[in-house]
Design a protein around this motif. Structure first.
Motif, PDB file in Angstrom:
ATOM      1  N   LYS A  37       0.835  -1.211   0.000  1.00  0.00           N
ATOM      2  CA  LYS A  37       0.000   0.000   0.000  1.00  0.00           C
ATOM      3  C   LYS A  37       0.864   1.253   0.000  1.00  0.00           C
ATOM      4  CE  LYS A  37      -3.800  -2.128   2.526  1.00  0.00           C
ATOM      5  NZ  LYS A  37      -4.505  -2.190   3.815  1.00  0.00           N
ATOM      6  N   VAL A  95       3.608  -0.697 -10.164  1.00  0.00           N
ATOM      7  CA  VAL A  95       2.386  -0.396  -9.420  1.00  0.00           C
ATOM      8  C   VAL A  95       1.280  -1.395  -9.746  1.00  0.00           C
ATOM      9  CG1 VAL A  95       0.529   1.288  -9.118  1.00  0.00           C
ATOM     10  CG2 VAL A  95       2.908   2.028  -9.062  1.00  0.00           C
ATOM     11  N   LYS A  96       1.103  -1.689 -11.015  1.00  0.00           N
ATOM     12  CA  LYS A  96       0.054  -2.636 -11.410  1.00  0.00           C
ATOM     13  C   LYS A  96       0.291  -4.011 -10.790  1.00  0.00           C
ATOM     14  CE  LYS A  96      -2.227  -4.725 -15.255  1.00  0.00           C
ATOM     15  NZ  LYS A  96      -3.229  -4.545 -16.102  1.00  0.00           N
ATOM     16  N   GLN A 123      -0.579  -3.862  -7.144  1.00  0.00           N
ATOM     17  CA  GLN A 123      -2.033  -3.837  -6.964  1.00  0.00           C
ATOM     18  C   GLN A 123      -2.635  -5.228  -7.125  1.00  0.00           C
ATOM     19  OE1 GLN A 123      -2.860  -0.865  -9.949  1.00  0.00           O
ATOM     20  NE2 GLN A 123      -3.107   0.747  -8.398  1.00  0.00           N
ATOM     21  N   GLU A 124      -2.142  -5.977  -8.096  1.00  0.00           N
ATOM     22  CA  GLU A 124      -2.644  -7.342  -8.308  1.00  0.00           C
ATOM     23  C   GLU A 124      -2.297  -8.233  -7.121  1.00  0.00           C
ATOM     24  OE1 GLU A 124      -0.952  -8.510 -12.035  1.00  0.00           O
ATOM     25  OE2 GLU A 124      -2.278  -7.189 -13.179  1.00  0.00           O
ATOM     26  N   ALA A 149      -4.469  -7.293  -4.133  1.00  0.00           N
ATOM     27  CA  ALA A 149      -5.836  -7.812  -4.294  1.00  0.00           C
ATOM     28  C   ALA A 149      -5.879  -9.315  -4.007  1.00  0.00           C
ATOM     29  CB  ALA A 149      -6.335  -7.527  -5.705  1.00  0.00           C
ATOM     30  N   ILE A 190       2.521   1.686  -3.455  1.00  0.00           N
ATOM     31  CA  ILE A 190       1.554   2.175  -4.442  1.00  0.00           C
ATOM     32  C   ILE A 190       1.269   3.662  -4.211  1.00  0.00           C
ATOM     33  CG2 ILE A 190      -0.847   1.984  -5.199  1.00  0.00           C
ATOM     34  CD1 ILE A 190      -0.552  -1.093  -4.582  1.00  0.00           C
ATOM     35  N   LYS A 191       1.109   4.032  -2.966  1.00  0.00           N
ATOM     36  CA  LYS A 191       0.791   5.430  -2.620  1.00  0.00           C
ATOM     37  C   LYS A 191       1.931   6.377  -3.002  1.00  0.00           C
ATOM     38  CE  LYS A 191       0.821   7.276   1.642  1.00  0.00           C
ATOM     39  NZ  LYS A 191       0.492   7.397   3.058  1.00  0.00           N
TER      40      LYS A 191
END
Length: 96
Positions: free
Chosen positions: A63, A76-77, A80-81, A84, A66-67
């Motif tokens: 997190k 980043v992608k 994020q994956e 999730a 990404i932030k």
């Protein structure tokens, strides 16, 4: 035929010895590396008590990454994956 047996046994031996070389995760609790912790979560036994400490830690690290990442950052992608996937599964086994 001897050549075939020799080559086959050499390949088999090399493959088995490569599998025995596992990562040393003895200091994993001190790690600040997202990729190293992810590798541990992927490789560790589902009942390993370090998983319950490291999973929330790596999620928080992702997190933060990404932030704070640059808008054009390609990672980043991927982060994020992974994040999730970690949120969806109670166990992190086989997610990478």
């Amino acid at each position: 035929m001897r050549k075939f047996i020799l080559i086959f046994s050499t390949v088999l031996f090399t493959g088995l010895s490569a599998q025995k070389k596992g990562k040393d995760y003895s200091d994993i609790l001190k790690s600040k590396n997202i990729y190293e912790i992810n590798a541990f979560l992927r490789d560790a036994h589902p009942d390993d008590p370090r998983r319950s400490v490291l999973k929330p830690r790596v999620m928080e690290m992702m997190k933060e990454y990404i932030k704070n990442a640059h808008p054009a950052d390609q990672k980043v992608k991927q982060m994020q994956e992974w994040l999730a996937m970690l949120k969806r599964r109670p166990s992190t086994k086989n997610y990478l």
